[in-house]
Structure formats: structure tokens, C-alpha cells
Design an enzyme around this catalytic site. Structure first.
Site, PDB file in Angstrom:
ATOM      1  N   GLU A   1      29.683  43.355  38.189  1.00  0.00           N
ATOM      2  CA  GLU A   1      30.471  41.921  37.877  1.00  0.00           C
ATOM      3  C   GLU A   1      29.231  41.871  36.608  1.00  0.00           C
ATOM      4  O   GLU A   1      27.785  41.914  37.060  1.00  0.00           O
ATOM      5  CB  GLU A   1      30.655  41.053  39.081  1.00  0.00           C
ATOM      6  CG  GLU A   1      30.187  39.571  38.277  1.00  0.00           C
ATOM      7  CD  GLU A   1      31.100  38.402  39.234  1.00  0.00           C
ATOM      8  OE1 GLU A   1      31.235  38.587  40.232  1.00  0.00           O
ATOM      9  OE2 GLU A   1      30.520  37.598  38.693  1.00  0.00           O
TER      10      GLU A   1
ATOM     11  N   LYS B   1      35.215  43.392  51.329  1.00  0.00           N
ATOM     12  CA  LYS B   1      33.995  43.070  50.278  1.00  0.00           C
ATOM     13  C   LYS B   1      32.639  42.618  50.188  1.00  0.00           C
ATOM     14  O   LYS B   1      33.104  41.801  50.884  1.00  0.00           O
ATOM     15  CB  LYS B   1      34.727  42.844  48.551  1.00  0.00           C
ATOM     16  CG  LYS B   1      33.479  42.916  47.308  1.00  0.00           C
ATOM     17  CD  LYS B   1      34.153  42.599  45.702  1.00  0.00           C
ATOM     18  CE  LYS B   1      34.262  40.821  45.804  1.00  0.00           C
ATOM     19  NZ  LYS B   1      32.891  40.356  46.107  1.00  0.00           N
TER      20      LYS B   1
ATOM     21  N   GLU C   1      28.245  42.081  49.018  1.00  0.00           N
ATOM     22  CA  GLU C   1      27.981  41.952  47.648  1.00  0.00           C
ATOM     23  C   GLU C   1      26.390  42.332  48.315  1.00  0.00           C
ATOM     24  O   GLU C   1      24.925  41.537  49.362  1.00  0.00           O
ATOM     25  CB  GLU C   1      27.331  40.144  46.863  1.00  0.00           C
ATOM     26  CG  GLU C   1      28.590  39.049  46.703  1.00  0.00           C
ATOM     27  CD  GLU C   1      28.392  37.701  46.410  1.00  0.00           C
ATOM     28  OE1 GLU C   1      26.841  37.136  45.798  1.00  0.00           O
ATOM     29  OE2 GLU C   1      29.473  37.521  46.154  1.00  0.00           O
TER      30      GLU C   1
ATOM     31  N   ASP D   1      36.734  39.263  51.020  1.00  0.00           N
ATOM     32  CA  ASP D   1      35.396  39.015  50.576  1.00  0.00           C
ATOM     33  C   ASP D   1      34.701  38.297  51.499  1.00  0.00           C
ATOM     34  O   ASP D   1      35.195  37.091  52.084  1.00  0.00           O
ATOM     35  CB  ASP D   1      35.062  38.086  49.282  1.00  0.00           C
ATOM     36  CG  ASP D   1      34.327  38.114  48.582  1.00  0.00           C
ATOM     37  OD1 ASP D   1      33.636  39.111  48.072  1.00  0.00           O
ATOM     38  OD2 ASP D   1      34.163  37.070  47.816  1.00  0.00           O
TER      39      ASP D   1
ATOM     40  N   ASP E   1      35.794  34.554  47.702  1.00  0.00           N
ATOM     41  CA  ASP E   1      34.966  33.956  47.881  1.00  0.00           C
ATOM     42  C   ASP E   1      34.583  32.676  46.806  1.00  0.00           C
ATOM     43  O   ASP E   1      34.835  31.494  46.835  1.00  0.00           O
ATOM     44  CB  ASP E   1      33.691  33.458  48.663  1.00  0.00           C
ATOM     45  CG  ASP E   1      33.150  34.029  48.164  1.00  0.00           C
ATOM     46  OD1 ASP E   1      32.613  35.218  47.052  1.00  0.00           O
ATOM     47  OD2 ASP E   1      31.618  34.512  48.335  1.00  0.00           O
ATOM     48  N   SER E   2      35.572  33.163  45.756  1.00  0.00           N
ATOM     49  CA  SER E   2      35.478  32.359  44.519  1.00  0.00           C
ATOM     50  C   SER E   2      36.502  30.970  44.901  1.00  0.00           C
ATOM     51  O   SER E   2      36.705  30.135  44.807  1.00  0.00           O
ATOM     52  CB  SER E   2      35.707  32.956  43.495  1.00  0.00           C
ATOM     53  OG  SER E   2      37.017  34.039  43.937  1.00  0.00           O
TER      54      SER E   2
HETATM   55  O1  KIV Z   1      34.970  36.200  45.211  1.00  0.00           O
HETATM   56  C1  KIV Z   1      35.596  36.961  44.373  1.00  0.00           C
HETATM   57  O2  KIV Z   1      36.245  36.009  43.084  1.00  0.00           O
HETATM   58  C2  KIV Z   1      34.040  37.519  43.820  1.00  0.00           C
HETATM   59  C3  KIV Z   1      34.401  37.830  42.199  1.00  0.00           C
HETATM   60  C4  KIV Z   1      33.720  37.108  41.326  1.00  0.00           C
HETATM   61  C5  KIV Z   1      34.100  39.442  41.927  1.00  0.00           C
HETATM   62  O3  KIV Z   1      33.089  38.018  43.882  1.00  0.00           O
END
Ligand code: KIV
Length: 283
Positions: A186, A117, A119, A87, A48-49
């Protein structure tokens, strides 16, 4: 095109048992996915970056499930064989276990992901359990978790004190027990990452800025190639300055159009004399 075997979960665990580090990169679009496929990168994270690197937001919070699905589908088309991880964006799993399972299912059904994934530690362990029980491989994410950046006090190293390090260690064990097959650490201190990796029983530990002792490494693609204009974090090694190459090319294009050296004959299409003469007669 370079064909390779599809990367599977057993292949990732085999790498761990053979002491072969796993390679993992972020990716958000078709042409980059194509290149990562050719380079034989094991795992791809559609992070989600992308809210920051592709959409220009100041944080990852505005990213929606629909944004994620659109980009993940493009990445899957470019890389059919990497182990593809979707993500889960902000509020796609926090509200409830059911919300988490439904949105994880979208990544698998609509975008061809191999895993998701999310968090968070203790508070998110039941989401991991629910997703895994629904048959979807899940990865946890501890340490600096960008969706909680406000609560964490900014983009800074996590777990520097013994007490906070113990909390991350306990969270990692809880996520592993909940069924996470991998955990991303991270920006935690290298010695904490090593401890968690040594204690992992059936869980792959990946490092982003957390040192060399995990089972593999993750980097943000845009940081590796000078493609994010706002900053380059310390943990990112710049492997090539594509941003500079592109900027120079853009300046050259503008100059050549302005001074009329572009286009030249090899850049346009002609027409036979007789056809052109005929055309003129038709006018
Ligand atoms: O969104 C993303 O790219 C991530 C990384 C910062 C690990 O979660």
C-alpha cells in the site's frame, strides 16, 4: 443471478502465470457483495477500513473481531464465489502467535473466509508462519499500514528513501518465506513495487496505490464511488459518483414528501369497495 466458479488459490496463481492482473476490492455489506459477485471481481477484502467507511470512526483502531465477523458473514452471503479475505483488526494478532491463530480461525469457521490479511513485516512474520501452519492461507500487508499510522507519521507514501525501500523489500521476502501466499503493498513507490514483484518467487504481489507492475490491483470501494465523505485519496480513481446520485435522490425524496407528490397510487395498496363499506359498518 450470474453464476460463476468459486475462485480458488490455484486459480489466482494461474492468473499470475498467464499475466492476467487480479482484481481485488474492499466490501463490507451484502448488497455490495452481490454486485461485486455479478461483476466477477476475483478477490474481496472485508477490510478493517470499515471502521472509517461504515462506522464513522477516525481510524481503524476501534474495530473489533466481532465487528469484522458480522460484516464478513454478510459479504459471504452476497458473494459466495469471490476469494474472500478477512482483515485482522487491531490487537487481534499483535499480542501473540496464539491470539493470531485463534482469530484467523474465527474468520474461516464463522465467516467462510478463504484467507486472512494482517499488517506488518519482520515483527509479524511469526504470526504469518503460525497461521499458515494452522492451515489458513495468509496475506501480508506492507508500506502504509493503517493500524500503525501514528508510528508512520500519518497517511503518507512509505519507502521513498533507499534505506526504507530496502527494509520493505526485506520484509516482503521474510513474509514470503514465512508462508504468505500474497502481499499487499500500500502506497509504496511504483519502482519499489516492481522490484518486489519481480523478486517474488511463489507469492502474489498486489498494489494499492503502488503502481501498475504488481500481479493485481486493490481499491477501496467507497473511494471508487464517492461514498466516503471525508476525503478521496490520490490513489483512488472515482469510477462513478454514487454518493452524488444518492444525495440527489434523498433531496428529491424530501422535496416530494414535503410538496405531497410522493407517494402516488402505484406506491400504495388499496382495498375492495365492498370490504371497505363492510369495515365502515363495523365501526
Ligand atoms: O482495511 C482495509 O481496507 C485495508 C486496505 C487499506 C488495504 O487494509
Amino acid at each position: 443471478m450470474n453464476e460463476r466458479k468459486k475462485v480458488t488459490l490455484p486459480m489466482l496463481f494461474k492468473k499470475v502465470s498467464d499475466d492476467q492482473p487480479i482484481t481485488w476490492l474492499t466490501c463490507y455489506d451484502y448488497p455490495t457483495a452481490y454486485l461485486q459477485e455479478q461483476a466477477g471481481i476475483d478477490m474481496i477484502l472485508v477490510g478493517d477500513s470499515l471502521g472509517m467507511t461504515m462506522l464513522g470512526y477516525d481510524s481503524t483502531l476501534p474495530v473489533t473481531m466481532d465487528d469484522m465477523i458480522r460484516h464478513t458473514q454478510a459479504v459471504r452471503r452476497g458473494s459466495p464465489n469471490a476469494f474472500l479475505v478477512g482483515d485482522m483488526p487491531y490487537m487481534s494478532y499483535q499480542p501473540s502467535v496464539e491470539t493470531a491463530i485463534r482469530n484467523a480461525g474465527r474468520f474461516m469457521a464463522e465467516a467462510g473466509c478463504d484467507a486472512i490479511k494482517l499488517e506488518g513485516g519482520h515483527a509479524m512474520a511469526d504470526r504469518i508462519r503460525g497461521i499458515v501452519d494452522a492451515g489458513i492461507p495468509a496475506i501480508g500487508h506492507l508500506g502504509l499500514t493503517p493500524q500503525s499510522v501514528s508510528a508512520l507519521g500519518g497517511f503518507r507514501v512509505q519507502g521513498k528513501s533507499a534505506a526504507l525501500a530496502k527494509k520493505i523489500l526485506d520484509d516482503a521476502k521474510e513474509l514470503e518465506k514465512a508462508g504468505a501466499f500474497a502481499i499487499l503493498l500500500e502506497m509504496v513507490p511504483d519502482r519499489l513495487c516492481k522490484l518486489i514483484t519481480e523478486r517474488a518467487e511463489n507469492c502474489i504481489i498486489m498494489s494499492l496505490g503502488s503502481g501498475p507492475d504488481a500481479h493485481g490491483q486493490l481499491l477501496i470501494y467507497h473511494d471508487m464511488f464517492g461514498l466516503y465523505p471525508k476525503f478521496t485519496p490520490k490513489m483512488a480513481k472515482v469510477f462513478g459518483n454514487a454518493g452524488e446520485v444518492i444525495l440527489n435522490g434523498l433531496k428529491q425524496y424530501a422535496a416530494e414528501v414535503t410538496n405531497k407528490t410522493f407517494p402516488s397510487p402505484e406506491n400504495w395498496f388499496g382495498m375492495k369497495d365492498e370490504e371497505f363499506d363492510e369495515l365502515k359498518k363495523l365501526l
